[in-house]
Design a protein around this motif. Structure first.
Motif, PDB file in Angstrom:
ATOM      1  N   GLU A   6     -74.973 -28.047 -38.536  1.00  0.00           N
ATOM      2  CA  GLU A   6     -73.757 -28.189 -39.325  1.00  0.00           C
ATOM      3  C   GLU A   6     -73.954 -29.277 -40.378  1.00  0.00           C
ATOM      4  O   GLU A   6     -74.459 -30.358 -40.083  1.00  0.00           O
ATOM      5  N   HIS A   7     -73.550 -28.950 -41.615  1.00  0.00           N
ATOM      6  CA  HIS A   7     -73.688 -29.898 -42.720  1.00  0.00           C
ATOM      7  C   HIS A   7     -72.347 -29.986 -43.450  1.00  0.00           C
ATOM      8  O   HIS A   7     -71.722 -28.969 -43.726  1.00  0.00           O
ATOM      9  N   PHE A   8     -71.905 -31.207 -43.759  1.00  0.00           N
ATOM     10  CA  PHE A   8     -70.638 -31.443 -44.445  1.00  0.00           C
ATOM     11  C   PHE A   8     -70.909 -31.823 -45.899  1.00  0.00           C
ATOM     12  O   PHE A   8     -71.841 -32.574 -46.182  1.00  0.00           O
ATOM     13  N   PHE A   9     -70.081 -31.300 -46.812  1.00  0.00           N
ATOM     14  CA  PHE A   9     -70.211 -31.611 -48.230  1.00  0.00           C
ATOM     15  C   PHE A   9     -68.891 -31.327 -48.934  1.00  0.00           C
ATOM     16  O   PHE A   9     -67.990 -30.730 -48.355  1.00  0.00           O
ATOM     17  N   GLN A  10     -68.776 -31.761 -50.193  1.00  0.00           N
ATOM     18  CA  GLN A  10     -67.559 -31.539 -50.973  1.00  0.00           C
ATOM     19  C   GLN A  10     -67.712 -30.321 -51.867  1.00  0.00           C
ATOM     20  O   GLN A  10     -68.749 -30.143 -52.520  1.00  0.00           O
ATOM     21  N   CYS A  11     -66.653 -29.522 -51.925  1.00  0.00           N
ATOM     22  CA  CYS A  11     -66.612 -28.372 -52.827  1.00  0.00           C
ATOM     23  C   CYS A  11     -66.590 -28.888 -54.267  1.00  0.00           C
ATOM     24  O   CYS A  11     -65.825 -29.801 -54.581  1.00  0.00           O
ATOM     25  N   PRO A  12     -67.405 -28.314 -55.167  1.00  0.00           N
ATOM     26  CA  PRO A  12     -67.411 -28.764 -56.561  1.00  0.00           C
ATOM     27  C   PRO A  12     -66.177 -28.319 -57.358  1.00  0.00           C
ATOM     28  O   PRO A  12     -66.006 -28.722 -58.504  1.00  0.00           O
ATOM     29  N   TYR A  13     -65.315 -27.505 -56.766  1.00  0.00           N
ATOM     30  CA  TYR A  13     -64.090 -27.058 -57.430  1.00  0.00           C
ATOM     31  C   TYR A  13     -62.861 -27.840 -56.956  1.00  0.00           C
ATOM     32  O   TYR A  13     -62.163 -28.441 -57.748  1.00  0.00           O
ATOM     33  N   GLU A  68     -62.502 -30.656 -51.667  1.00  0.00           N
ATOM     34  CA  GLU A  68     -62.261 -30.760 -50.227  1.00  0.00           C
ATOM     35  C   GLU A  68     -63.589 -30.836 -49.489  1.00  0.00           C
ATOM     36  O   GLU A  68     -64.577 -30.225 -49.908  1.00  0.00           O
ATOM     37  N   GLU A  69     -63.604 -31.583 -48.391  1.00  0.00           N
ATOM     38  CA  GLU A  69     -64.795 -31.618 -47.558  1.00  0.00           C
ATOM     39  C   GLU A  69     -64.815 -30.353 -46.704  1.00  0.00           C
ATOM     40  O   GLU A  69     -63.824 -30.024 -46.047  1.00  0.00           O
ATOM     41  N   ILE A  70     -65.927 -29.654 -46.747  1.00  0.00           N
ATOM     42  CA  ILE A  70     -66.087 -28.446 -45.939  1.00  0.00           C
ATOM     43  C   ILE A  70     -67.394 -28.559 -45.166  1.00  0.00           C
ATOM     44  O   ILE A  70     -68.245 -29.390 -45.467  1.00  0.00           O
ATOM     45  N   SER A  71     -67.534 -27.729 -44.161  1.00  0.00           N
ATOM     46  CA  SER A  71     -68.771 -27.724 -43.384  1.00  0.00           C
ATOM     47  C   SER A  71     -69.355 -26.323 -43.411  1.00  0.00           C
ATOM     48  O   SER A  71     -68.645 -25.330 -43.574  1.00  0.00           O
ATOM     49  N   MET A  72     -70.652 -26.278 -43.242  1.00  0.00           N
ATOM     50  CA  MET A  72     -71.359 -25.009 -43.239  1.00  0.00           C
ATOM     51  C   MET A  72     -72.503 -25.097 -42.241  1.00  0.00           C
ATOM     52  O   MET A  72     -73.122 -26.152 -42.093  1.00  0.00           O
ATOM     53  N   LEU A  73     -72.765 -24.003 -41.569  1.00  0.00           N
ATOM     54  CA  LEU A  73     -73.914 -23.946 -40.678  1.00  0.00           C
ATOM     55  C   LEU A  73     -75.140 -23.531 -41.481  1.00  0.00           C
ATOM     56  O   LEU A  73     -75.121 -22.507 -42.168  1.00  0.00           O
ATOM     57  N   LEU A  74     -76.183 -24.346 -41.418  1.00  0.00           N
ATOM     58  CA  LEU A  74     -77.417 -24.080 -42.144  1.00  0.00           C
ATOM     59  C   LEU A  74     -78.502 -23.648 -41.172  1.00  0.00           C
ATOM     60  O   LEU A  74     -78.604 -24.179 -40.060  1.00  0.00           O
ATOM     61  N   ASP A  75     -79.316 -22.707 -41.603  1.00  0.00           N
ATOM     62  CA  ASP A  75     -80.407 -22.175 -40.774  1.00  0.00           C
ATOM     63  C   ASP A  75     -81.644 -23.048 -40.950  1.00  0.00           C
ATOM     64  O   ASP A  75     -82.283 -23.037 -42.000  1.00  0.00           O
ATOM     65  N   THR A  76     -82.000 -23.806 -39.937  1.00  0.00           N
ATOM     66  CA  THR A  76     -83.142 -24.722 -40.003  1.00  0.00           C
ATOM     67  C   THR A  76     -84.488 -24.006 -39.908  1.00  0.00           C
ATOM     68  O   THR A  76     -85.519 -24.609 -40.169  1.00  0.00           O
ATOM     69  N   SER A  77     -84.489 -22.724 -39.575  1.00  0.00           N
ATOM     70  CA  SER A  77     -85.751 -21.997 -39.421  1.00  0.00           C
ATOM     71  C   SER A  77     -86.311 -21.492 -40.751  1.00  0.00           C
ATOM     72  O   SER A  77     -87.452 -21.044 -40.809  1.00  0.00           O
ATOM     73  N   ASN A 134     -90.223 -29.430 -41.717  1.00  0.00           N
ATOM     74  CA  ASN A 134     -90.365 -29.544 -40.263  1.00  0.00           C
ATOM     75  C   ASN A 134     -89.007 -29.588 -39.565  1.00  0.00           C
ATOM     76  O   ASN A 134     -88.760 -30.440 -38.712  1.00  0.00           O
ATOM     77  N   ALA A 135     -88.111 -28.685 -39.972  1.00  0.00           N
ATOM     78  CA  ALA A 135     -86.768 -28.538 -39.400  1.00  0.00           C
ATOM     79  C   ALA A 135     -85.856 -29.735 -39.644  1.00  0.00           C
ATOM     80  O   ALA A 135     -84.824 -29.877 -39.011  1.00  0.00           O
ATOM     81  N   VAL A 136     -86.222 -30.605 -40.608  1.00  0.00           N
ATOM     82  CA  VAL A 136     -85.394 -31.747 -40.999  1.00  0.00           C
ATOM     83  C   VAL A 136     -84.921 -31.492 -42.432  1.00  0.00           C
ATOM     84  O   VAL A 136     -85.734 -31.192 -43.313  1.00  0.00           O
ATOM     85  N   LEU A 137     -83.624 -31.608 -42.664  1.00  0.00           N
ATOM     86  CA  LEU A 137     -83.068 -31.373 -43.987  1.00  0.00           C
ATOM     87  C   LEU A 137     -83.668 -32.355 -44.991  1.00  0.00           C
ATOM     88  O   LEU A 137     -83.539 -33.565 -44.848  1.00  0.00           O
ATOM     89  N   SER A 138     -84.356 -31.838 -46.007  1.00  0.00           N
ATOM     90  CA  SER A 138     -84.989 -32.704 -47.006  1.00  0.00           C
ATOM     91  C   SER A 138     -84.291 -32.649 -48.358  1.00  0.00           C
ATOM     92  O   SER A 138     -84.416 -33.562 -49.162  1.00  0.00           O
TER      93      SER A 138
END
Length: 60
Positions: free
Chosen positions: A3-10, A13-22, A47-51
């Motif tokens: 799960e990663h949290f970020f702000q919508c550019p429009y 609002e802070e939203i979350s999204m599930l990211l595929d680490t594979s 190596n499965a770490v968000l860069s």
């Protein structure tokens, strides 16, 4: 999945999204869950770490 949290550019609002680490690099379009505007997301993993994570508005 991670799960990663970020702000919508429009709506800013802070939203979350599930990211595929594979998957080492992804670029795709996803709608904001709050305002429904399309965002372009670019995600990279090393190596499965968000860069790298970026989100940008898509001009309509």
């Amino acid at each position: 999945m991670e799960e990663h949290f970020f702000q919508c550019p429009y709506c800013w609002e802070e939203i979350s999204m599930l990211l595929d680490t594979s998957v080492s690099h992804q670029t795709y379009v996803e709608d904001c869950e709050v305002c429904c505007n399309p965002m372009e997301l670019s995600v990279s993993y090393d190596n499965a770490v968000l860069s790298q994570f970026s989100v940008a508005s898509i001009e309509q």
